[in-house]
Scaffold this motif. Structure first.
Motif, PDB file in Angstrom:
ATOM      1  N   TRP A  57      49.796  51.785  93.027  1.00 36.23           N
ATOM      2  CA  TRP A  57      49.216  51.489  94.335  1.00 36.23           C
ATOM      3  C   TRP A  57      49.912  51.682  95.654  1.00 36.23           C
ATOM      4  O   TRP A  57      49.690  51.305  96.603  1.00 36.23           O
ATOM      5  CB  TRP A  57      49.304  49.429  94.052  1.00 36.23           C
ATOM      6  N   ILE A  58      51.531  51.601  96.188  1.00 34.18           N
ATOM      7  CA  ILE A  58      52.478  51.736  96.608  1.00 34.18           C
ATOM      8  C   ILE A  58      52.019  53.165  97.308  1.00 34.18           C
ATOM      9  O   ILE A  58      51.152  53.594  98.801  1.00 34.18           O
ATOM     10  CB  ILE A  58      54.139  51.286  96.612  1.00 34.18           C
ATOM     11  N   VAL A  59      51.784  54.261  96.109  1.00 38.34           N
ATOM     12  CA  VAL A  59      51.839  55.653  97.020  1.00 38.34           C
ATOM     13  C   VAL A  59      50.452  55.552  97.756  1.00 38.34           C
ATOM     14  O   VAL A  59      50.105  56.502  98.335  1.00 38.34           O
ATOM     15  CB  VAL A  59      52.041  56.699  95.504  1.00 38.34           C
ATOM     16  N   THR A  60      49.173  54.684  96.998  1.00 33.12           N
ATOM     17  CA  THR A  60      47.920  54.765  97.096  1.00 33.12           C
ATOM     18  C   THR A  60      47.884  54.352  98.816  1.00 33.12           C
ATOM     19  O   THR A  60      47.166  54.524  99.567  1.00 33.12           O
ATOM     20  CB  THR A  60      46.204  54.266  95.911  1.00 33.12           C
ATOM     21  N   GLY A  61      48.620  53.171  98.389  1.00 30.65           N
ATOM     22  CA  GLY A  61      48.619  52.685 100.605  1.00 30.65           C
ATOM     23  C   GLY A  61      48.809  53.614 101.702  1.00 30.65           C
ATOM     24  O   GLY A  61      48.020  54.003 102.297  1.00 30.65           O
ATOM     25  N   VAL A  62      50.074  54.144 101.009  1.00 28.85           N
ATOM     26  CA  VAL A  62      51.333  55.322 102.042  1.00 28.85           C
ATOM     27  C   VAL A  62      49.720  56.264 102.281  1.00 28.85           C
ATOM     28  O   VAL A  62      49.452  56.528 103.547  1.00 28.85           O
ATOM     29  CB  VAL A  62      52.597  55.999 100.918  1.00 28.85           C
ATOM     30  N   LEU A  63      49.007  57.372 101.220  1.00 31.97           N
ATOM     31  CA  LEU A  63      48.618  57.771 101.284  1.00 31.97           C
ATOM     32  C   LEU A  63      47.304  57.903 102.148  1.00 31.97           C
ATOM     33  O   LEU A  63      46.711  57.892 103.503  1.00 31.97           O
ATOM     34  CB  LEU A  63      47.651  58.116  99.724  1.00 31.97           C
ATOM     35  N   PHE A  64      46.337  56.976 101.809  1.00 37.50           N
ATOM     36  CA  PHE A  64      45.138  56.037 102.466  1.00 37.50           C
ATOM     37  C   PHE A  64      46.233  55.414 104.225  1.00 37.50           C
ATOM     38  O   PHE A  64      45.179  55.955 104.739  1.00 37.50           O
ATOM     39  CB  PHE A  64      44.633  54.516 102.420  1.00 37.50           C
ATOM     40  N   LEU A  65      47.025  55.262 104.898  1.00 38.76           N
ATOM     41  CA  LEU A  65      47.985  55.232 105.725  1.00 38.76           C
ATOM     42  C   LEU A  65      48.190  56.555 107.068  1.00 38.76           C
ATOM     43  O   LEU A  65      47.574  57.049 108.113  1.00 38.76           O
ATOM     44  CB  LEU A  65      49.544  54.558 105.777  1.00 38.76           C
ATOM     45  N   ILE A  66      48.337  57.144 105.773  1.00 35.60           N
ATOM     46  CA  ILE A  66      48.731  58.934 106.093  1.00 35.60           C
ATOM     47  C   ILE A  66      46.773  59.343 106.646  1.00 35.60           C
ATOM     48  O   ILE A  66      47.194  59.956 107.893  1.00 35.60           O
ATOM     49  CB  ILE A  66      49.443  59.685 105.159  1.00 35.60           C
TER      50      ILE A  66
END
Length: 177
Positions: free
Chosen positions: A138-147
């Protein structure tokens, strides 16, 4: 006795300077030291022109041509007429892509941005994959969506400015070229 070559004063042997005028009496060097070779000069051309060279460390030329910039490939009148459709590709996702593809069939500029928006949408779908893993995913997905959100903002700004550049982070998706 020696004679000063500059003023003609008689001096004793072994004297290195004239006592009258101060001229040096030492024998001149028969061969002067060679001058150092000049560094190669690179011609300065305006930024953005293909073949423009700029000096880099170790004498390597740097070219000011950006292969990811396709702005010069499109007519400025076409760009001005189709900016809104190009921006709508990024703002409205798949619906914007479909609308832009239907209304601007002959516009190469809009087709370029349709492809870029489709790449961005595919990257957003792929960003959901790490979400399978609890917490860390979930953290990785959140960072990817922010990028990807930042990349989308960049795409919107470039489309409003009339630029056609490959988007950072998603230009590696090559199947839509």
């Amino acid at each position: 006795m020696i004679t000063c070559p500059k003023c003609g004063t008689q001096l004793e042997d072994g004297t290195t300077f004239c006592t009258n005028c101060g001229a040096s009496l030492a024998a001149p060097d028969p061969a002067p030291a060679p001058a150092p070779a000049p560094a190669p000069q690179y011609q300065q051309a305006p930024y953005g022109q293909p073949g423009a060279q700029y000096q880099q460390p170790y004498g390597q030329p740097a070219y000011a041509y950006d292969p990811a910039d396709h702005t010069a490939e499109f007519d400025s009148a076409e760009v001005a007429d189709n900016k809104i459709l190009a921006v709508s590709c990024y703002l409205f996702g798949f619906i914007g892509i479909i609308v832009a593809a239907l209304f601007a069939k002959d516009s190469k500029y809009t087709k370029f941005h349709v492809k870029q928006a489709l790449r961005l949408s595919i990257a957003e779908v792929l960003a959901f994959i790490p979400c399978i893993i609890p917490i860390l995913g979930w953290i990785v997905t959140g960072v990817l969506f922010l990028i990807l959100f930042v990349v989308e903002i960049i795409a919107i700004v470039w489309a409003f400015q009339g630029k056609s550049k490959d988007l950072p982070m998603i230009k590696g998706i090559k199947f839509l070229q």
